[in-house]
Motif scaffolding. Sequence first.
Motif, PDB file in Angstrom:
ATOM      1  N   PHE A   1      -2.063   6.792 -21.564  1.00 46.58           N
ATOM      2  CA  PHE A   1      -2.436   6.756 -22.988  1.00 46.58           C
ATOM      3  C   PHE A   1      -1.535   5.783 -23.766  1.00 46.58           C
ATOM      4  CE2 PHE A   1      -4.440  10.968 -22.106  1.00 46.58           C
ATOM      5  CZ  PHE A   1      -5.712  10.667 -22.569  1.00 46.58           C
TER       6      PHE A   1
ATOM      7  N   PHE B   1      -1.072  15.567 -21.544  1.00 45.13           N
ATOM      8  CA  PHE B   1      -2.156  14.609 -21.324  1.00 45.13           C
ATOM      9  C   PHE B   1      -1.507  13.223 -21.269  1.00 45.13           C
ATOM     10  CE2 PHE B   1      -4.479  17.847 -24.045  1.00 45.13           C
ATOM     11  CZ  PHE B   1      -5.159  18.431 -22.992  1.00 45.13           C
TER      12      PHE B   1
ATOM     13  N   VAL C   1      -2.338  10.754 -18.367  1.00 47.84           N
ATOM     14  CA  VAL C   1      -3.251   9.780 -17.753  1.00 47.84           C
ATOM     15  C   VAL C   1      -4.676  10.042 -18.257  1.00 47.84           C
ATOM     16  CG1 VAL C   1      -4.120   8.876 -15.557  1.00 47.84           C
ATOM     17  CG2 VAL C   1      -1.783   9.765 -15.706  1.00 47.84           C
ATOM     18  N   PRO C   2      -5.285   9.060 -18.849  1.00 46.88           N
ATOM     19  CA  PRO C   2      -6.655   9.289 -19.345  1.00 46.88           C
ATOM     20  C   PRO C   2      -7.663   9.363 -18.205  1.00 46.88           C
ATOM     21  CG  PRO C   2      -5.946   7.055 -19.829  1.00 46.88           C
ATOM     22  CD  PRO C   2      -4.791   7.714 -19.181  1.00 46.88           C
TER      23      PRO C   2
ATOM     24  N   THR D   1     -19.592  17.083 -16.264  1.00 45.42           N
ATOM     25  CA  THR D   1     -18.954  18.216 -16.952  1.00 45.42           C
ATOM     26  C   THR D   1     -17.475  18.302 -16.544  1.00 45.42           C
ATOM     27  OG1 THR D   1     -19.695  19.621 -15.135  1.00 45.42           O
ATOM     28  CG2 THR D   1     -21.047  19.624 -17.121  1.00 45.42           C
TER      29      THR D   1
ATOM     30  N   GLY E   1     -13.379  15.577 -19.472  1.00 41.40           N
ATOM     31  CA  GLY E   1     -12.478  15.277 -20.597  1.00 41.40           C
ATOM     32  C   GLY E   1     -13.130  14.552 -21.756  1.00 41.40           C
ATOM     33  N   LYS E   2     -14.353  14.861 -22.056  1.00 43.46           N
ATOM     34  CA  LYS E   2     -15.059  14.172 -23.146  1.00 43.46           C
ATOM     35  C   LYS E   2     -14.496  14.558 -24.524  1.00 43.46           C
ATOM     36  CE  LYS E   2     -19.171  15.439 -21.526  1.00 43.46           C
ATOM     37  NZ  LYS E   2     -18.907  15.832 -20.141  1.00 43.46           N
TER      38      LYS E   2
ATOM     39  N   LEU F   1     -11.402  15.041 -25.555  1.00 39.77           N
ATOM     40  CA  LEU F   1     -10.317  14.152 -25.982  1.00 39.77           C
ATOM     41  C   LEU F   1     -10.842  12.761 -26.289  1.00 39.77           C
ATOM     42  CD1 LEU F   1      -7.163  14.736 -23.747  1.00 39.77           C
ATOM     43  CD2 LEU F   1      -7.487  15.244 -26.150  1.00 39.77           C
TER      44      LEU F   1
ATOM     45  N   GLN G   1     -13.614  25.782 -29.614  1.00 40.76           N
ATOM     46  CA  GLN G   1     -12.819  25.143 -28.568  1.00 40.76           C
ATOM     47  C   GLN G   1     -12.391  23.731 -28.981  1.00 40.76           C
ATOM     48  OE1 GLN G   1     -14.413  25.605 -24.460  1.00 40.76           O
ATOM     49  NE2 GLN G   1     -14.223  23.397 -24.453  1.00 40.76           N
TER      50      GLN G   1
ATOM     51  N   GLU H   1     -22.372  17.332 -27.169  1.00 42.05           N
ATOM     52  CA  GLU H   1     -23.642  17.822 -26.596  1.00 42.05           C
ATOM     53  C   GLU H   1     -24.781  17.198 -27.401  1.00 42.05           C
ATOM     54  OE1 GLU H   1     -23.276  19.283 -23.879  1.00 42.05           O
ATOM     55  OE2 GLU H   1     -21.241  20.010 -24.046  1.00 42.05           O
TER      56      GLU H   1
ATOM     57  N   ALA I   1     -22.827  15.547 -21.204  1.00 42.48           N
ATOM     58  CA  ALA I   1     -22.869  15.368 -19.746  1.00 42.48           C
ATOM     59  C   ALA I   1     -24.263  14.911 -19.338  1.00 42.48           C
ATOM     60  CB  ALA I   1     -22.520  16.686 -19.059  1.00 42.48           C
TER      61      ALA I   1
ATOM     62  N   GLY J   1     -20.391  23.081 -22.461  1.00 47.84           N
ATOM     63  CA  GLY J   1     -19.111  22.701 -23.064  1.00 47.84           C
ATOM     64  C   GLY J   1     -17.940  23.642 -22.905  1.00 47.84           C
TER      65      GLY J   1
ATOM     66  N   ASP K   1     -14.832  25.448 -21.916  1.00 48.31           N
ATOM     67  CA  ASP K   1     -13.797  25.105 -20.938  1.00 48.31           C
ATOM     68  C   ASP K   1     -12.998  26.368 -20.618  1.00 48.31           C
ATOM     69  OD1 ASP K   1     -12.274  23.278 -19.377  1.00 48.31           O
ATOM     70  OD2 ASP K   1     -10.721  23.316 -20.916  1.00 48.31           O
TER      71      ASP K   1
ATOM     72  N   ARG L   1     -19.476  24.965 -15.602  1.00 46.31           N
ATOM     73  CA  ARG L   1     -18.429  25.839 -16.168  1.00 46.31           C
ATOM     74  C   ARG L   1     -17.327  26.094 -15.153  1.00 46.31           C
ATOM     75  NH1 ARG L   1     -18.583  23.761 -19.739  1.00 46.31           N
ATOM     76  NH2 ARG L   1     -20.486  22.715 -19.150  1.00 46.31           N
TER      77      ARG L   1
ATOM     78  N   ARG M   1     -13.725  22.286 -13.116  1.00 47.95           N
ATOM     79  CA  ARG M   1     -13.474  21.400 -14.253  1.00 47.95           C
ATOM     80  C   ARG M   1     -12.214  20.564 -14.040  1.00 47.95           C
ATOM     81  NH1 ARG M   1     -16.718  22.118 -18.161  1.00 47.95           N
ATOM     82  NH2 ARG M   1     -15.396  21.487 -19.895  1.00 47.95           N
ATOM     83  N   TYR M   2     -12.219  19.402 -14.597  1.00 49.29           N
ATOM     84  CA  TYR M   2     -11.167  18.402 -14.447  1.00 49.29           C
ATOM     85  C   TYR M   2     -10.912  18.181 -12.963  1.00 49.29           C
ATOM     86  CZ  TYR M   2      -6.984  15.697 -15.405  1.00 49.29           C
ATOM     87  OH  TYR M   2      -6.047  14.695 -15.448  1.00 49.29           O
TER      88      TYR M   2
HETATM   89  N1  LIG Z   1      -6.417  13.205 -19.627  1.00 46.82           N
HETATM   90  C1  LIG Z   1      -6.411  14.452 -19.246  1.00 46.82           C
HETATM   91  N2  LIG Z   1      -5.403  14.900 -18.493  1.00 46.82           N
HETATM   92  C2  LIG Z   1      -5.374  16.177 -18.090  1.00 46.82           C
HETATM   93  N3  LIG Z   1      -6.331  17.067 -18.368  1.00 46.82           N
HETATM   94  C3  LIG Z   1      -7.362  16.669 -19.105  1.00 46.82           C
HETATM   95  C4  LIG Z   1      -7.459  15.348 -19.593  1.00 46.82           C
HETATM   96  N4  LIG Z   1      -8.575  15.260 -20.309  1.00 46.82           N
HETATM   97  C5  LIG Z   1      -9.159  16.457 -20.304  1.00 46.82           C
HETATM   98  N5  LIG Z   1      -8.440  17.301 -19.567  1.00 46.82           N
HETATM   99  C6  LIG Z   1      -8.780  18.708 -19.295  1.00 46.82           C
HETATM  100  O1  LIG Z   1     -10.028  18.735 -18.650  1.00 46.82           O
HETATM  101  C7  LIG Z   1     -10.717  19.911 -19.001  1.00 46.82           C
HETATM  102  C8  LIG Z   1     -12.135  19.566 -19.375  1.00 46.82           C
HETATM  103  O2  LIG Z   1     -12.156  18.813 -20.538  1.00 46.82           O
HETATM  104  P1  LIG Z   1     -13.370  18.869 -21.558  1.00 46.82           P
HETATM  105  O3  LIG Z   1     -13.643  20.240 -21.957  1.00 46.82           O
HETATM  106  O4  LIG Z   1     -13.095  17.884 -22.596  1.00 46.82           O
HETATM  107  O5  LIG Z   1     -14.553  18.397 -20.616  1.00 46.82           O
HETATM  108  P2  LIG Z   1     -15.997  17.928 -21.032  1.00 46.82           P
HETATM  109  O6  LIG Z   1     -16.254  16.644 -20.354  1.00 46.82           O
HETATM  110  O7  LIG Z   1     -16.146  17.987 -22.492  1.00 46.82           O
HETATM  111  O8  LIG Z   1     -16.877  19.048 -20.345  1.00 46.82           O
HETATM  112  P3  LIG Z   1     -18.323  19.535 -20.743  1.00 46.82           P
HETATM  113  O9  LIG Z   1     -19.275  18.482 -20.377  1.00 46.82           O
HETATM  114  O10 LIG Z   1     -18.502  20.745 -19.941  1.00 46.82           O
HETATM  115  O11 LIG Z   1     -18.293  19.770 -22.193  1.00 46.82           O
HETATM  116  C9  LIG Z   1      -9.965  20.537 -20.130  1.00 46.82           C
HETATM  117  O12 LIG Z   1      -9.291  21.678 -19.634  1.00 46.82           O
HETATM  118  C10 LIG Z   1      -8.962  19.512 -20.554  1.00 46.82           C
HETATM  119  O13 LIG Z   1      -7.749  20.084 -20.962  1.00 46.82           O
END
Ligand SMILES: Nc1ncnc2c1ncn2[C@@H]1O[C@H](COP(=O)(O)OP(=O)(O)OP(=O)(O)O)[C@@H](O)[C@H]1O
Length: 891
Positions: free
Chosen positions: A126, A144, A146-147, A170, A173-174, A176, A211, A278, A309, A433, A435, A460, A463-464
């Motif tokens: 970042f 956080f 590494v993006p 899904t 990390g969308k 952030l 959330q 979404e 997603a 969405g 988490d 669900r 994730r990550y």
């Molecule tokens: N750069 C990052 N480094 C570490 N963890 C991350 C990072 N970005 C996101 N995460 C973690 O990944 C998980 C999923 O993130 P997020 O809820 O934003 O996913 P999403 O893509 O929005 O999922 P969905 O499509 O289900 O909504 C979260 O627990 C978040 O803390």
Amino acid sequence: MSVLVGSTVKMCALVNSEDVFWWVVKMSVVVGSEDEFFGKNSEHPSHSVFTMDEDNTTNVLKDKEKKKTFTVPMPKKKKGFKGKKKQQQMFKPKPKQTNIEQDEITSLQERTAKLAEVNWEEVESFDKLPLSKKTRLGLREHKFTVPTKIQRQSLILSLRGIDVVAAAKTGSGKTLAFVIPMLELLYIRKWTNVDGLGAIILTPVRELAYQIFSVLNKVGKKHEFSAGLIIGGKDLKYEWSLVHNCNILVCTPGRLLQHMTENPDFDTDNVQMLILDEADQCLSMGFADTMNYILEGLPQERQTLLFSATQTRDVKDLVRAGCHNPVFCSAHENSKTTTPKGLKESYVVCEVHDKFQFLWSFIKYHKKHKILVFFATCKQVQYMYHIFCKLQLGLTVLALHGGMHQLRRMAMYDDFCAKKFAVLFATDVAARGLDIPAVDWVLQLDCPEDVTTYVHRAGRTARYSNSGQSLLVLSPTEETEMVSKLTTKNIPIEKIEVDPNRIHTIHIKVEVVLSKYNNLKEEAVRAFKAYLKNIALMKDKKVFDVTSINLNVFARSLGLGVTPRIRFLEKKLKQKFGSDKSTTNKPLQPQKPTLTTLNFNAGDSDDDEDDGNDFLSTAKDQKKYLNDLDVDTNTIIHEEPMKGKEKMITKAAVAKKLLKKNLQINTRIVFDDEGELVMDPTKQQVSQAARQMTAEEVDGGINIDQLKVIMREEDHIDKKLHAEKAKLNKIKRKEKAKKKKEEEEDEDMVEEDEESEDDALQTIIDELPDPDKVFGSGGDSDEDEEEEDSDSERGEQEEDSDNESGEEDEDSDNESGEEDEDSDSETDDEEVTSEDEEAKGSDKTKVSGKRQARQRAREVKRARLAQTNDLQTLPVDEQEQLALFLLRGRT
Ligand SMILES: Nc1ncnc2c1ncn2[C@@H]1O[C@H](COP(=O)(O)OP(=O)(O)OP(=O)(O)O)[C@@H](O)[C@H]1O
């Protein structure tokens, strides 16, 4: 003029639990003149410098020189000190905050301009992105560093102010990816609460908004923006006063529109950025009208970010959302699979009527897991939640659906997030969405509406960088079409079999519970109807066929003895099966069951908890299972496939099974002091016919005629018993009342004799005719006459009222006497123990004594009156004598 100006705004949350409104406004109030504030600090009014003068008062400094130093009061001069009065400098001059920020902003703008040349793959951390120090600190604090791919790809676009339409798997990390550019935009534009609402994040689900809001709070912690979460609730007017202070709003479409249309203080003219999380759902038909009104009310000149997603690529949708030259950003477009890498996906084929026991067995074998189960309707969730709670699974059961109160929804959601092992029954409100940490299994018990819903539900878990498992339950008619749809969308799904010996039959237990709790039975009916309605209304008729469901067996699987009537289905069934045939009337035949052997006993032991590996298997493993199995032959298998002919399930057979199990519900067992069983004669079957029937061997089935005869005889005996009992009670009551009356009379005779006699005499005298009248008066006064008239009137009135009260008392006595015999004995006990009660008791006796005295006086009076009438018949001299005698007695 001195005004209060809200200036420094920090992020924090104030929760108004009643209307589910989270506020994040915290202001340091600065006292100063309006001119000073807006004139000198207009560049960045959120940063003010405070000084303390010699009088220890705080002021906003007026000129540049003063702002550089902080001064404190000087110590008092020592005697003889001749030096000049000098200000003591405590701190080194601090560089002006606004200047630092301005420098940072300039540098950020320069770096952002160069982003066009940056390759997203080179963004390893970042720190390599032009982000403010405050954002970087927020990110680092929550580890956080590494993006993710979507964050890199979208940030290099969105930070430049470009409209982005982003799609990524899904859990990638969308959140952030859209929260960061929003904070940066407002920071670079030096946004303060004076500027009003700067950014809106819209999301379709309340929990998701909650959330996102918490992610915003984490990452934006160091920033000085105000943010609010408005996700619906009752007290809209309470929000009115606060919402206009927000720089950022996280909201659901309905509530936002409500503010836009109803709240006069709500102003969206200054909105710089709109984010739709979404996005495909926000822009779908369900939200069409609401979204159109919202989008119309927002300024055209703004940045728009769409994330999902399963992103929309419909140009019409993008135009509608107000995107200007949007750039598509699909992080996993070239990925082999649509779903996350760490997700293991499989499906089982299971009849609709076997789903309940499948679910029960699945959870039983996965007690050391966190499971999210999806149902098609709220009513199913509601019923399943309640029945599972009653059946006591041994694992925390939670529920989440749209019909729940918001606070309860939040509590359930938080609870599930916090739990290590638990099962959450949910509708599709939890599909997108959310988490939720460490979900091991996503079980889609009802087939999702479409592939998109499947992807979100399955997402669900895993994730990550985590792994997880998804299991889809399909009915035989859903299997082919749904699986082909999933595979064409690059979803790697594998068919697995269920070990039939690990399926626990539960519907007998359920029936017993339902017979006990009527409200649960109603819920079961509602769940049954809701499911069928849902399937009937599904658009994809190739996948969903409501007529394929065996209604009777399905109803029974939910614990319902009688299949509820589904009117809307009758027509369809007639069309399919002909005029007089329908699945409801069809003989109950299980269709090639996947879950064949149903083990009653296995469900009761807790030893069968395991990690679930034995429960499900792929086709290969299945052979091995069958060899290893030691089939329990003692168990009753009601749906065991017969060789050639399949066994019919009749109500009589089910009833027989219940009889064999000897399950008795609502039975009260009473023991005496010696621990001997007390038999209630009214509950015993004593009739001749009943004895005869128990002596005979029951040869299967239920003999209705014989039972009717027994019932009639038993009823006759019961009535007799009841009549005898009532008679006995009546006699007892009478005896008691008689005894009481005698006691009262004795007491009154002693205590009240004199008093009653006086009263009686008094009354007689009062009622006697005036001697002057009788014997003629010599110059009697009018006053006397009046007095006498009024006296007689009073006497009549008193008599009436006495009678009334007398009647009332008697009634009430009777009532209390009849009401409760036990209570009488209780009062006796109390009399012995309590002095107050004694006193009350004696008062009562007095009152009743007086009453009796009055009664007697009345009788005497009546006699005398009769005599008085007779007086007229006496000779005059005798009348005179008697009157004189009475008058003497009076004086
Ligand atoms: N750069 C990052 N480094 C570490 N963890 C991350 C990072 N970005 C996101 N995460 C973690 O990944 C998980 C999923 O993130 P997020 O809820 O934003 O996913 P999403 O893509 O929005 O999922 P969905 O499509 O289900 O909504 C979260 O627990 C978040 O803390």
